[in-house]
Design an enzyme around this catalytic site. Structure first.
Site, PDB file in Angstrom:
ATOM      1  N   HIS A 112      97.653  25.873  24.484  1.00  0.00           N
ATOM      2  CA  HIS A 112      98.105  25.706  25.872  1.00  0.00           C
ATOM      3  C   HIS A 112      96.907  25.662  26.813  1.00  0.00           C
ATOM      4  O   HIS A 112      96.815  24.799  27.693  1.00  0.00           O
ATOM      5  CB  HIS A 112      99.008  26.878  26.307  1.00  0.00           C
ATOM      6  CG  HIS A 112     100.321  26.946  25.622  1.00  0.00           C
ATOM      7  ND1 HIS A 112     100.776  28.092  25.021  1.00  0.00           N
ATOM      8  CD2 HIS A 112     101.300  26.027  25.452  1.00  0.00           C
ATOM      9  CE1 HIS A 112     101.976  27.876  24.505  1.00  0.00           C
ATOM     10  NE2 HIS A 112     102.321  26.626  24.756  1.00  0.00           N
ATOM     11  N   ARG A 135     101.016  17.857  19.668  1.00  0.00           N
ATOM     12  CA  ARG A 135     100.325  18.344  18.473  1.00  0.00           C
ATOM     13  C   ARG A 135     100.528  17.397  17.299  1.00  0.00           C
ATOM     14  O   ARG A 135      99.582  17.078  16.593  1.00  0.00           O
ATOM     15  CB  ARG A 135     100.848  19.726  18.086  1.00  0.00           C
ATOM     16  CG  ARG A 135     100.597  20.789  19.130  1.00  0.00           C
ATOM     17  CD  ARG A 135     101.381  22.033  18.838  1.00  0.00           C
ATOM     18  NE  ARG A 135     102.807  21.695  18.838  1.00  0.00           N
ATOM     19  CZ  ARG A 135     103.784  22.529  18.617  1.00  0.00           C
ATOM     20  NH1 ARG A 135     103.532  23.784  18.335  1.00  0.00           N
ATOM     21  NH2 ARG A 135     105.043  22.146  18.661  1.00  0.00           N
TER      22      ARG A 135
END
Length: 160
Positions: free
Chosen positions: A17, A90
């Site tokens: 993050h 991702r």
């Protein structure tokens, strides 16, 4: 002012993050890290705790602020004059889901979504996986900011 939002549950916030937030902060005048309030989801940390952790770890970025929202993200964007959403990706399955959301958000409000690939160092990291590994005693220190790791271990110990 070029303003974007980085939304998420951040339960807990990870180095993945922080990677996306930090890189996005170099592209926009202001980044709002917005914690989703989802009363139906069982979270390890309260919204207030997640916001406090985020404020601490984004402190080095003067153009990043932390907020929370409930309901539709596009309503939050409209109410706060935000024209862009930044989402970290991702893996391919992230893209499939996020593309559909981006198209819906754009159709509903005109807000565009920018996808940022996560650093390969964090491409396997998710908050859920970090919590699961830590719960069973695995070492996740390298996947979290130091203060978040400390809070995670304390919370796991409280629940044991």
């Amino acid at each position: 002012m070029r303003r974007a939002v980085c939304p998420g549950s951040f339960d807990p916030p990870t180095n993945g993050h922080l990677d996306v937030i930090g890189r996005a902060s170099a592209l926009f005048d202001e980044i709002v890290v917005a914690v989703l309030v989802n009363k139906n989801k069982k979270s390890l940390f309260t919204v207030e705790e997640r916001m406090a952790m985020l404020r601490e770890i984004v402190a080095p970025y003067p153009n990043v602020r932390v907020d929370s929202f409930h309901g539709l993200l596009v309503d939050y964007c409209r109410d706060n004059d935000i024209r862009a959403i930044v989402k970290g990706l991702r893996v391919v399955s992230d893209f499939e889901y996020e593309l559909q959301m981006a198209q819906m958000n754009q159709r509903l409000s005109g807000v565009d979504t920018l996808f940022m690939s996560t650093s390969p160092d964090y491409s396997f990291v998710s908050s859920s996986l970090v919590k699961e590994v830590a719960t069973y005693g695995g070492d996740v220190a390298h996947l979290l900011p130091e203060s978040v790791h400390r809070h995670l271990l304390e919370r796991i110990a409280e629940r044991s």
